[in-house]
Motif scaffolding. Structure first.
Motif, PDB file in Angstrom:
ATOM      1  N   GLY A   1      -0.742   1.725  -2.799  1.00  0.00           N
ATOM      2  CA  GLY A   1      -2.116   1.352  -2.337  1.00  0.00           C
ATOM      3  C   GLY A   1      -2.492  -0.088  -2.514  1.00  0.00           C
ATOM      4  O   GLY A   1      -2.979  -0.781  -1.521  1.00  0.00           O
ATOM      5  N   LYS A   2      -1.786  -0.988  -3.363  1.00  0.00           N
ATOM      6  CA  LYS A   2      -1.926  -2.401  -3.741  1.00  0.00           C
ATOM      7  C   LYS A   2      -1.200  -3.107  -2.683  1.00  0.00           C
ATOM      8  O   LYS A   2      -1.785  -3.992  -2.091  1.00  0.00           O
ATOM      9  N   LYS A   3       0.071  -2.744  -2.530  1.00  0.00           N
ATOM     10  CA  LYS A   3       1.042  -3.560  -1.666  1.00  0.00           C
ATOM     11  C   LYS A   3       0.921  -3.080   0.010  1.00  0.00           C
ATOM     12  O   LYS A   3       1.042  -3.908   0.832  1.00  0.00           O
ATOM     13  N   TYR A   4       0.624  -1.937   0.124  1.00  0.00           N
ATOM     14  CA  TYR A   4       0.788  -1.346   1.195  1.00  0.00           C
ATOM     15  C   TYR A   4      -0.341  -0.615   2.002  1.00  0.00           C
ATOM     16  O   TYR A   4      -0.261  -0.108   3.049  1.00  0.00           O
ATOM     17  N   GLY A   5      -1.336  -0.542   1.263  1.00  0.00           N
ATOM     18  CA  GLY A   5      -2.518   0.147   1.704  1.00  0.00           C
ATOM     19  C   GLY A   5      -2.500   1.539   2.089  1.00  0.00           C
ATOM     20  O   GLY A   5      -3.226   2.224   2.662  1.00  0.00           O
ATOM     21  N   LEU A   6      -1.487   2.274   1.321  1.00  0.00           N
ATOM     22  CA  LEU A   6      -1.278   3.502   1.486  1.00  0.00           C
ATOM     23  C   LEU A   6      -2.358   4.515   0.611  1.00  0.00           C
ATOM     24  O   LEU A   6      -2.825   3.863  -0.447  1.00  0.00           O
ATOM     25  N   GLU A   7      -2.453   5.730   1.042  1.00  0.00           N
ATOM     26  CA  GLU A   7      -3.693   6.390   0.207  1.00  0.00           C
ATOM     27  C   GLU A   7      -3.170   7.925  -0.041  1.00  0.00           C
ATOM     28  O   GLU A   7      -2.565   8.613   0.779  1.00  0.00           O
ATOM     29  N   PRO A   8      -3.708   8.295  -1.322  1.00  0.00           N
ATOM     30  CA  PRO A   8      -3.199   9.669  -1.748  1.00  0.00           C
ATOM     31  C   PRO A   8      -4.136  10.674  -1.112  1.00  0.00           C
ATOM     32  O   PRO A   8      -5.226  10.379  -0.718  1.00  0.00           O
ATOM     33  N   PHE A   9      -3.593  11.838  -0.693  1.00  0.00           N
ATOM     34  CA  PHE A   9      -4.357  12.698   0.161  1.00  0.00           C
ATOM     35  C   PHE A   9      -4.047  14.289  -0.579  1.00  0.00           C
ATOM     36  O   PHE A   9      -4.784  15.326  -0.264  1.00  0.00           O
ATOM     37  N   VAL A  10      -3.008  14.371  -1.209  1.00  0.00           N
ATOM     38  CA  VAL A  10      -2.728  15.578  -1.658  1.00  0.00           C
ATOM     39  C   VAL A  10      -2.167  15.427  -3.087  1.00  0.00           C
ATOM     40  O   VAL A  10      -1.296  14.522  -3.564  1.00  0.00           O
ATOM     41  N   VAL A  11      -2.377  16.077  -4.266  1.00  0.00           N
ATOM     42  CA  VAL A  11      -2.161  15.974  -5.440  1.00  0.00           C
ATOM     43  C   VAL A  11      -1.274  17.077  -6.152  1.00  0.00           C
ATOM     44  O   VAL A  11      -1.747  18.364  -5.669  1.00  0.00           O
ATOM     45  N   GLU A  12      -0.612  17.042  -7.452  1.00  0.00           N
ATOM     46  CA  GLU A  12       0.014  18.252  -7.884  1.00  0.00           C
ATOM     47  C   GLU A  12      -1.181  18.583  -8.905  1.00  0.00           C
ATOM     48  O   GLU A  12      -1.821  17.934  -9.625  1.00  0.00           O
TER      49      GLU A  12
ATOM     50  N   LYS B   1      -3.933   6.732   9.184  1.00  0.00           N
ATOM     51  CA  LYS B   1      -3.723   7.860   9.690  1.00  0.00           C
ATOM     52  C   LYS B   1      -5.050   8.696   9.761  1.00  0.00           C
ATOM     53  O   LYS B   1      -5.848   8.701   8.847  1.00  0.00           O
ATOM     54  N   SER B   2      -5.426   9.519  10.688  1.00  0.00           N
ATOM     55  CA  SER B   2      -6.605  10.008  11.024  1.00  0.00           C
ATOM     56  C   SER B   2      -6.928  11.013  10.163  1.00  0.00           C
ATOM     57  O   SER B   2      -5.796  11.805   9.549  1.00  0.00           O
ATOM     58  N   GLU B   3      -8.030  11.604   9.953  1.00  0.00           N
ATOM     59  CA  GLU B   3      -8.197  12.767   9.353  1.00  0.00           C
ATOM     60  C   GLU B   3      -7.915  14.137   9.786  1.00  0.00           C
ATOM     61  O   GLU B   3      -7.285  14.780   9.074  1.00  0.00           O
ATOM     62  N   GLN B   4      -7.495  14.003  11.029  1.00  0.00           N
ATOM     63  CA  GLN B   4      -6.920  15.076  11.639  1.00  0.00           C
ATOM     64  C   GLN B   4      -5.653  15.248  11.242  1.00  0.00           C
ATOM     65  O   GLN B   4      -5.022  16.118  10.907  1.00  0.00           O
ATOM     66  N   ASP B   5      -4.896  13.944  11.376  1.00  0.00           N
ATOM     67  CA  ASP B   5      -3.360  14.167  10.881  1.00  0.00           C
ATOM     68  C   ASP B   5      -3.249  14.512   9.410  1.00  0.00           C
ATOM     69  O   ASP B   5      -2.538  15.204   8.969  1.00  0.00           O
TER      70      ASP B   5
ATOM     71  N   LYS C   1       5.004   0.875   8.274  1.00  0.00           N
ATOM     72  CA  LYS C   1       5.392   0.651   9.243  1.00  0.00           C
ATOM     73  C   LYS C   1       5.209   1.755  10.688  1.00  0.00           C
ATOM     74  O   LYS C   1       5.514   1.676  11.714  1.00  0.00           O
ATOM     75  N   GLY C   2       4.912   3.007  10.123  1.00  0.00           N
ATOM     76  CA  GLY C   2       4.804   4.246  11.022  1.00  0.00           C
ATOM     77  C   GLY C   2       6.270   5.020  11.203  1.00  0.00           C
ATOM     78  O   GLY C   2       6.408   5.602  12.078  1.00  0.00           O
ATOM     79  N   ASP C   3       7.092   4.412  10.488  1.00  0.00           N
ATOM     80  CA  ASP C   3       8.623   5.160  10.410  1.00  0.00           C
ATOM     81  C   ASP C   3       8.477   6.376   9.706  1.00  0.00           C
ATOM     82  O   ASP C   3       9.791   7.166   9.783  1.00  0.00           O
ATOM     83  N   ALA C   4       7.824   6.706   8.686  1.00  0.00           N
ATOM     84  CA  ALA C   4       7.698   8.035   7.969  1.00  0.00           C
ATOM     85  C   ALA C   4       6.064   8.226   7.975  1.00  0.00           C
ATOM     86  O   ALA C   4       5.220   7.399   8.342  1.00  0.00           O
TER      87      ALA C   4
END
Length: 767
Positions: A454-465, A658-662, A437-440
């Motif tokens: 990813g499946k429910k909300y279309g979120l994407e990983p960008f940093v991993v441990e 979120k953009s590549e810059q973000d 929603k853009g609140d975090a």
């Protein structure tokens, strides 16, 4: 040989003369061979003067000259009590006060008014930009020019002009910030080439990857190149760099050109100032053409010094300024505020600025906070400019919130940008929803949760441990107490189980698939929870009573082994102390279960004194064994041959829009954060440590660093891999928990745009 004997004998006589007086060492930290020579000359002449002209009751300082590698090394020496004082440029004094616990006690004073001397009451100087007369460019045309700087961190030669360049005040800023927390790289990307002495020190180059052209114009040889001992270092060096055509422009104090014209062939009329408004004017017009008025340079010492110690330094230097200053009666023996013509390797501004007239007590302004003015702090804010104001990290418990707040304060103490903000969600699913929603902005997730995100909300990983293997993965193992030698992976009926959490890769997905694969039970449609309750007499599976994972919330035996009480019991957060991989192992050690399913690093990381938590302090690794899929039991370090499966590492996810810059900015914040607060760095806060009471808060305690994912891997399917996804989806038919994309999250931003377009269209029709 004869000269050395004479010097030694002279010093010996001075010590005899001073033997009846009280003495105190004054270790002066210097940053170049030229400064060291001047310091040694001061040492000799001061000893001679004090021997004959100071009352026996006065404490007499014995000067020692301590050579540091650079300004910041000297600051470290003073902080570590390996040196006592040093004179600092106002800009560098800020860092001395903020990061090295130093305080000013004296300040330089310049001649009030007059070209090439001082301004107002003599307690300020100006930052200017100088170019040769006839060069065809103004301040707005400096991109791709060659720039000469006196040194990184200097007020007039770096902080003020560069701060003005990145300032946004309704007008187009001269220099675009290209990387948050790395103003040096921003400048390097702006200029064609530079000489910026000190820019390769760890303070300004924490990752060791500053571009080579940052020092391309410097003329030093070998280790002196781009150091504070480089011929082009200092304000006089930056002027030479420009005047000798190595660079096109120099960043200087307003009095530098006048100083360089004294006793030399340099002509002030051959140079001009570049003004903030785009004009070019003579170098004498600095009062109307400058980049800020700067408080005078100071002499600093450690804040831990006692008042009597500081008073000795202060009284000595004030008396020395009276004796050896411009109007001093012993100036013919030593010129305290001049570096010419004493033959100090043809350098200027050694120990003090050459235009200094005397020294004054800073009085009540004896902290760097009170010495510099509000304009200085505003300039520092410009240096911390970042396209994003905040990065909102979502956390899932009050314990994670507390750690996040400590993390926020630690990052702020290092001036890291954007500012970290901590958003508390009700759980992982709520954090996913807030991000969509853009609140975090981001949340750290187990690989099982990465799939849902990813499946429910279309979120994407960008940093991993990374756990030390650099392949962003970890193995899942089954652990049992060694004394329970009769137990294998095939006779778990009526035993007790400890699992890190429902839905997790290590604590659910791999173990459940193993149970099905080894036919510990044969589930039917929607019977998985019932089958699990029949296999184990009781378990601790945090979150097993959560409706999002177990709609029927049965059987209750799935939570009976958990240790927390009241509402905290069996929560899928750190509210329950048996949550996460380390929590599941704790469950085993505290007899909450007979078997624990954990990461392959968990046992070793929580035994043999490697963890300070009270529950782990007396645990021995050889009390536990791994249980293999072939029925064997083996040593805990044999996990490569005895594991249940391999899973991806935990990952930080953000919204797809979120953009590549973000994403780059978020990564830079975390990357600089781990550089300052990784587990092997001294300090009160560490990213990969959860303290003595909790486990795996935000990040896994087993992690050693964070890594950025390649763009091609920033999709949950590509990151998790088809094998892991198959294991996740294999359980869906047995749990009957549908995983459907959230229409609202996937289309919310598009919907808003469509609504706005529709509203505009309707208004046009009405008109």
């Amino acid at each position: 040989m004869g000269t050395n004997i004479c010097v030694t004998f002279f010093a010996f006589l001075c010590l005899i003369a001073l033997s009846n007086a009280q003495t105190q060492f004054l270790r002066w930290c210097v940053i170049s061979e030229a400064e060291q020579k001047k310091c040694q000359d001061l040492k000799k002449v001061a000893a001679s003067m004090y021997a004959n002209r100071v009352p026996s009751y006065e404490v007499i300082p014995l000067i020692e000259c301590v050579l540091g590698k650079d300004v910041y090394n000297c600051m470290e020496k003073i902080q570590d009590n390996d040196a006592d004082i040093m004179a600092l440029d106002t800009g560098q004094a800020y860092f001395g006060g903020r990061y090295y616990n130093m305080m000013p006690f004296l300040a330089e004073k310049y001649s009030p008014g007059g070209a090439g001397t001082g301004t107002g009451d003599g307690m300020n100087y100006y930052a200017v930009i100088v170019a040769k007369r006839g060069s065809q460019f103004n301040v707005f045309q400096l991109q791709d020019k060659r720039a000469c700087f006196p040194g990184v961190g200097t007020a007039a030669g770096w902080l003020y002009p560069i701060g003005e360049f990145v300032k946004k005040n309704g007008q187009t800023n001269i220099m675009q910030v290209t990387e948050c927390n790395a103003i040096v790289k921003t400048a390097t990307n702006f200029f064609k080439s530079m000489c910026l002495p000190g820019a390769l020190t760890s303070f300004y180059n924490p990752f060791g990857n500053n571009p080579a052209r940052i020092c391309e114009l410097c003329s030093g040889f070998l280790e002196k190149k781009c150091s504070t001992d480089d011929p082009f270092a200092g304000y006089d060096g930056a002027f030479k760099c420009m005047s000798e055509d190595a660079g096109d422009v120099a960043f200087l104090r307003h009095d530098t050109v006048a100083q360089m014209a004294m006793n030399s062939s340099y002509m002030p009329d051959n140079y001009e100032l570049l003004c903030p408004n785009g004009m070019r004017v003579p170098v004498t017009d600095y009062m109307t053409c400058n980049y800020g008025s700067i408080p005078a340079n100071t002499v600093m010492t450690s804040s831990l010094k006692t008042k009597p110690e500081v008073d000795v330094y202060k009284n000595f230097l004030l008396k020395a300024a009276q004796w050896f200053g411009p109007s001093g009666q012993y100036r013919n023996q030593f010129d305290m505020f001049s570096s010419q013509p004493w033959g100090y390797f043809n350098r200027r501004n050694l120990l003090f600025t050459d235009s200094t007239q005397t020294l004054v007590d800073v009085g009540e302004k004896n902290t760097y906070y009170s010495w510099v003015d509000n304009d200085f702090y505003q300039i520092m804010e410009y240096h911390n400019a970042c396209p994003l104001i905040t990065a909102r990290l979502c956390v899932i418990s009050k314990q994670e919130k507390k750690k996040c707040e400590k993390m926020m304060m630690a990052f702020n103490a290092k001036d890291l940008r954007p500012s970290l903000d901590c958003i508390k969600g009700k759980g992982t699913d709520d954090c996913m929803k807030l991000i969509s929603k853009g609140d975090a902005d981001m949340v750290m997730l187990d690989p099982g949760d990465v799939y849902l995100a990813g499946k429910k909300y279309g979120l994407e990983p960008f940093v991993v441990e990374d756990y030390g293997n650099m392949n962003a993965s970890v193995h899942v193992v089954a652990v049992a107490r060694k004394r329970d030698h009769y137990m294998t992976l095939f006779n778990l009926k009526k035993k007790r189980a400890c699992l890190p959490g429902i839905g997790r890769g290590d604590g659910w997905i791999i173990p459940m698939n193993i149970f099905i694969e080894t036919e510990q039970f044969i589930p039917q449609h929607c019977t998985l929870f019932e089958n699990l309750g029949q296999l184990f007499i009781h378990s601790c599976i945090p979150g097993a009573m959560d409706k999002d994972y177990n709609p029927n919330q049965k059987p209750v035996s799935l939570c009976e082994g958990c240790a927390a009480g009241g509402f905290r019991k069996c929560q899928r957060t750190s509210e329950d102390q048996y949550f996460s991989s380390s929590g599941a192992f704790r469950c085993l050690t505290e007899k909450g279960g007979d078997i624990a399913f954990v990461k392959h690093l968990t046992v070793r990381g929580n035994t043999d004194g490697r963890r300070q938590s009270y529950w782990a302090r007396n645990r021995r690794s050889d009390d536990y064994e791994l249980m293999c899929k072939d029925g064997r039991r083996t040593h805990i370090d044999d996990w490569e041959n005895c594991h249940l499966g391999q899973i991806p590492a935990s990952a930080m996810v953000t919204a797809k829009y979120k953009s590549e810059q973000d994403r780059t900015i978020f990564w830079q914040l975390l990357n600089y954060g781990q550089q300052f607060f990784s587990s092997d760095i001294e300090g009160d806060f560490h990213l990969f440590d959860s303290g003595t009471w909790y486990n795996d808060l935000i990040f896994s305690d087993d992690a050693v660093r964070l890594m950025r994912l390649d763009k091609s891997m920033q999709d949950y399917r590509n990151y998790l891999g088809q094998d892991f996804i198959n294991k996740v989806e294999n359980l869906h038919k047995y749990t009957c928990v549908p995983v459907k994309p959230s229409k609202k999250s996937s289309s919310s931003h598009t919907s808003i745009s469509l609504l706005l377009l529709a509203a505009i269209f309707i208004l046009q029709l009405v008109v």
